[in-house]
Design a protein around this motif. Structure first.
Motif, PDB file in Angstrom:
ATOM      1  N   CYS A  46      65.667  19.208  24.871  1.00  0.00           N
ATOM      2  CA  CYS A  46      64.623  19.571  25.830  1.00  0.00           C
ATOM      3  C   CYS A  46      64.846  18.802  27.124  1.00  0.00           C
ATOM      4  N   CYS A  53      55.297  14.760  21.531  1.00  0.00           N
ATOM      5  CA  CYS A  53      56.316  15.615  20.898  1.00  0.00           C
ATOM      6  C   CYS A  53      57.541  14.815  20.470  1.00  0.00           C
ATOM      7  N   THR A  91      61.648  29.568  21.018  1.00  0.00           N
ATOM      8  CA  THR A  91      61.096  28.273  21.358  1.00  0.00           C
ATOM      9  C   THR A  91      62.217  27.238  21.265  1.00  0.00           C
ATOM     10  N   GLY A  92      61.878  25.956  21.216  1.00  0.00           N
ATOM     11  CA  GLY A  92      62.917  24.945  21.156  1.00  0.00           C
ATOM     12  C   GLY A  92      62.339  23.679  20.527  1.00  0.00           C
ATOM     13  N   PRO A  95      63.776  26.434  25.133  1.00  0.00           N
ATOM     14  CA  PRO A  95      64.625  27.620  24.956  1.00  0.00           C
ATOM     15  C   PRO A  95      65.399  28.012  26.207  1.00  0.00           C
ATOM     16  N   THR A 120      58.008  30.479  24.184  1.00  0.00           N
ATOM     17  CA  THR A 120      57.213  29.301  24.552  1.00  0.00           C
ATOM     18  C   THR A 120      58.137  28.368  25.323  1.00  0.00           C
ATOM     19  N   ASN A 183      49.538  26.473  27.322  1.00  0.00           N
ATOM     20  CA  ASN A 183      49.228  25.600  26.181  1.00  0.00           C
ATOM     21  C   ASN A 183      49.000  24.180  26.674  1.00  0.00           C
ATOM     22  N   GLU A 213      45.121  20.886  19.336  1.00  0.00           N
ATOM     23  CA  GLU A 213      44.978  19.562  18.733  1.00  0.00           C
ATOM     24  C   GLU A 213      46.369  19.001  18.422  1.00  0.00           C
ATOM     25  N   LEU A 217      53.607  15.130  13.665  1.00  0.00           N
ATOM     26  CA  LEU A 217      54.979  15.380  13.201  1.00  0.00           C
ATOM     27  C   LEU A 217      55.805  14.104  13.268  1.00  0.00           C
ATOM     28  N   SER A 347      60.027  19.015  18.290  1.00  0.00           N
ATOM     29  CA  SER A 347      61.092  19.566  19.138  1.00  0.00           C
ATOM     30  C   SER A 347      62.252  20.099  18.290  1.00  0.00           C
TER      31      SER A 347
HETATM   32  N1  SAM Z   1      59.779  23.177  25.186  1.00  0.00           N
HETATM   33  C1  SAM Z   1      58.913  24.307  24.969  1.00  0.00           C
HETATM   34  C2  SAM Z   1      57.535  24.037  25.487  1.00  0.00           C
HETATM   35  O1  SAM Z   1      57.308  22.960  26.053  1.00  0.00           O
HETATM   36  O2  SAM Z   1      56.683  24.903  25.366  1.00  0.00           O
HETATM   37  C3  SAM Z   1      58.890  24.806  23.537  1.00  0.00           C
HETATM   38  C4  SAM Z   1      58.900  23.815  22.416  1.00  0.00           C
HETATM   39  S1  SAM Z   1      57.431  22.844  22.265  1.00  0.00           S
HETATM   40  C5  SAM Z   1      57.851  21.881  20.833  1.00  0.00           C
HETATM   41  C6  SAM Z   1      56.274  24.056  21.642  1.00  0.00           C
HETATM   42  C7  SAM Z   1      54.821  23.683  21.737  1.00  0.00           C
HETATM   43  O3  SAM Z   1      54.544  22.641  20.842  1.00  0.00           O
HETATM   44  C8  SAM Z   1      54.357  23.226  23.106  1.00  0.00           C
HETATM   45  O4  SAM Z   1      53.232  23.970  23.516  1.00  0.00           O
HETATM   46  C9  SAM Z   1      53.977  21.778  22.870  1.00  0.00           C
HETATM   47  O5  SAM Z   1      52.946  21.379  23.713  1.00  0.00           O
HETATM   48  C10 SAM Z   1      53.563  21.804  21.429  1.00  0.00           C
HETATM   49  N2  SAM Z   1      53.625  20.513  20.754  1.00  0.00           N
HETATM   50  C11 SAM Z   1      54.623  19.623  20.751  1.00  0.00           C
HETATM   51  N3  SAM Z   1      54.315  18.550  19.994  1.00  0.00           N
HETATM   52  C12 SAM Z   1      53.080  18.772  19.505  1.00  0.00           C
HETATM   53  C13 SAM Z   1      52.213  18.045  18.642  1.00  0.00           C
HETATM   54  N4  SAM Z   1      52.558  16.868  18.129  1.00  0.00           N
HETATM   55  N5  SAM Z   1      51.023  18.599  18.332  1.00  0.00           N
HETATM   56  C14 SAM Z   1      50.652  19.796  18.844  1.00  0.00           C
HETATM   57  N6  SAM Z   1      51.433  20.538  19.641  1.00  0.00           N
HETATM   58  C15 SAM Z   1      52.630  20.027  19.980  1.00  0.00           C
END
Ligand code: SAM
Length: 351
Positions: A46, A53, A91-92, A95, A120, A183, A213, A217, A347
């Motif tokens: 990313c 994350c 997604t990623g 992505p 996403t 988001n 929320e 992870l 991620s």
């Molecule tokens: N990089 C892209 C992005 O930012 O949208 C896609 C991957 S990101 C992992 C996908 C979604 O997961 C994002 O909306 C991010 O805010 C959310 N996300 C990441 N870590 C999270 C967590 N611990 N709890 C809830 N949502 C989380």
């Protein structure tokens, strides 16, 4: 701890004697849930480092040859389509940093049965990609954006530039990648006092602003423990500013409970995996960049499709493996029972 139980009354809809997955039609799990939605992580890398994350230090990324090639990915997508998947979300990681993304979208969209491809993204690279993606068949985007304050944005993403992200969102809107959904992960003492400003974006835009929320992870369990803000608390903040929100009816499989500020053009969504799990209506499975079919976002149960494929499996064998894995999808994520994902971070799965 506010976690509600995700394991209320799991009912197996199939006779106990039926111990294996049916071999045709839409792939079902043993509880009768139809898996029509596949989320694909295109990379574990990313260009941001959001603090809920990824951990600040210690991230390890997979060697590229462990990731599915475009051909491998498209082959699997064709088999998922045969197994009843109609919706794909990319997604990623992020992505948009995957090479040849536009061609990949075109390839995915060419499978009969795949009716919707969405993505996403953090939108950083969208201003140059949006038009090509829309032309290749991408339907819409969800953009992750947690704050409208450039300094806070830099802090929460560990270095990101809000102005470029905003240009990306506008480019997506102009390219017709609609409805745009934003988001926002709500993090205590970071952006929790800003949620009403985020929600105000819906007053004159046909967007959906969704408040998530934090989930625990791998690598960010402490951020969840210290900074979780429940949807109930976020909604109360919004109602202090705007008065009672008005409920909006949506599809049962939509994880967001949807509301509207009275008179607003757009809508507000609350995604509450911790306080109000929506496992009962789950219709999704995930494919990681390294080719593992992941059956639940928060549980490490996976089926290795990549190695099966690289070992020479034919299409029938792969399709059977997909159906068998889906059949054993766990009922719920188990957060309320104390389950914690300690293998993969968000991620590496894709959200
Ligand atoms: N990089 C892209 C992005 O930012 O949208 C896609 C991957 S990101 C992992 C996908 C979604 O997961 C994002 O909306 C991010 O805010 C959310 N996300 C990441 N870590 C999270 C967590 N611990 N709890 C809830 N949502 C989380």
């Amino acid at each position: 701890m506010v976690a509600a139980s995700a394991t209320v009354s799991p009912i197996r809809l199939f006779p106990v004697g039926q111990a294996t997955a049916p071999g045709s039609g839409t792939a079902l799990d043993a509880f009768g849930r139809a898996m029509t939605y596949l989320r694909i992580s295109l990379t574990d890398r990313c260009n941001f480092r959001c603090l809920y994350c990824m951990p600040a230090i210690g991230m390890k990324f997979q060697p590229k040859d462990e990731h599915l090639s475009d051909d491998e990915l498209l082959r699997l997508i064709g088999l998922f389509a045969k197994s009843g998947v109609t919706k794909i979300r990319l997604t990623g990681g992020e992505p948009t940093i995957r090479p040849r993304l536009v061609e990949l979208v075109r390839g995915i969209k060419s499978f009969p049965g795949i009716t919707e491809v969405s993505m996403t993204t953090n939108a950083l690279l969208l201003s140059r990609l949006a038009e090509g993606l829309a032309e290749a068949g991408l339907g819409r985007v969800n953009v992750s954006i947690d704050t409208l304050d450039p300094d806070r944005f830099k802090l929460m993403t560990r270095g990101g530039r809000l102005d470029l992200v905003w240009q990306g969102i506008e480019a997506a809107d102009a390219a017709g990648l609609r409805p745009i959904k934003l988001n926002t992960v709500v993090v205590r003492d970071q952006n929790d006092e800003e949620v009403a400003d985020m929600a105000a974006l819906t007053l004159d835009r046909a967007w959906q602003v969704r408040f998530l929320e934090i989930m625990p992870l791998e690598g960010v369990g402490d951020v969840h423990d210290e900074s979780l803000v429940t949807s109930e608390e976020t909604q109360a903040r919004l109602e202090t500013r705007f008065g009672p929100l008005v409920p909006v009816e949506t599809d049962a499989a939509d994880p967001a409970r949807t509301w509207k500020i009275p008179g607003a053009v757009g809508t507000i969504g609350f995604i509450s995996p911790v306080s109000e799990p929506f496992c009962a209506s789950c219709n999704r499975v995930r494919l990681t960049a390294d080719g593992k079919l992941r059956l639940c976002l928060l549980r490490p149960d996976e089926a290795d499709l990549r190695d099966l494929m690289r070992d020479g499996a034919d299409d029938d064998t792969l399709e059977r493996a997909i159906r068998a894995a889906i059949w054993r999808k766990p009922w719920g994520h188990g957060l309320a029972e104390g389950e914690r994902e300690t293998v993969r971070g968000m991620s590496q799965i894709g959200g």
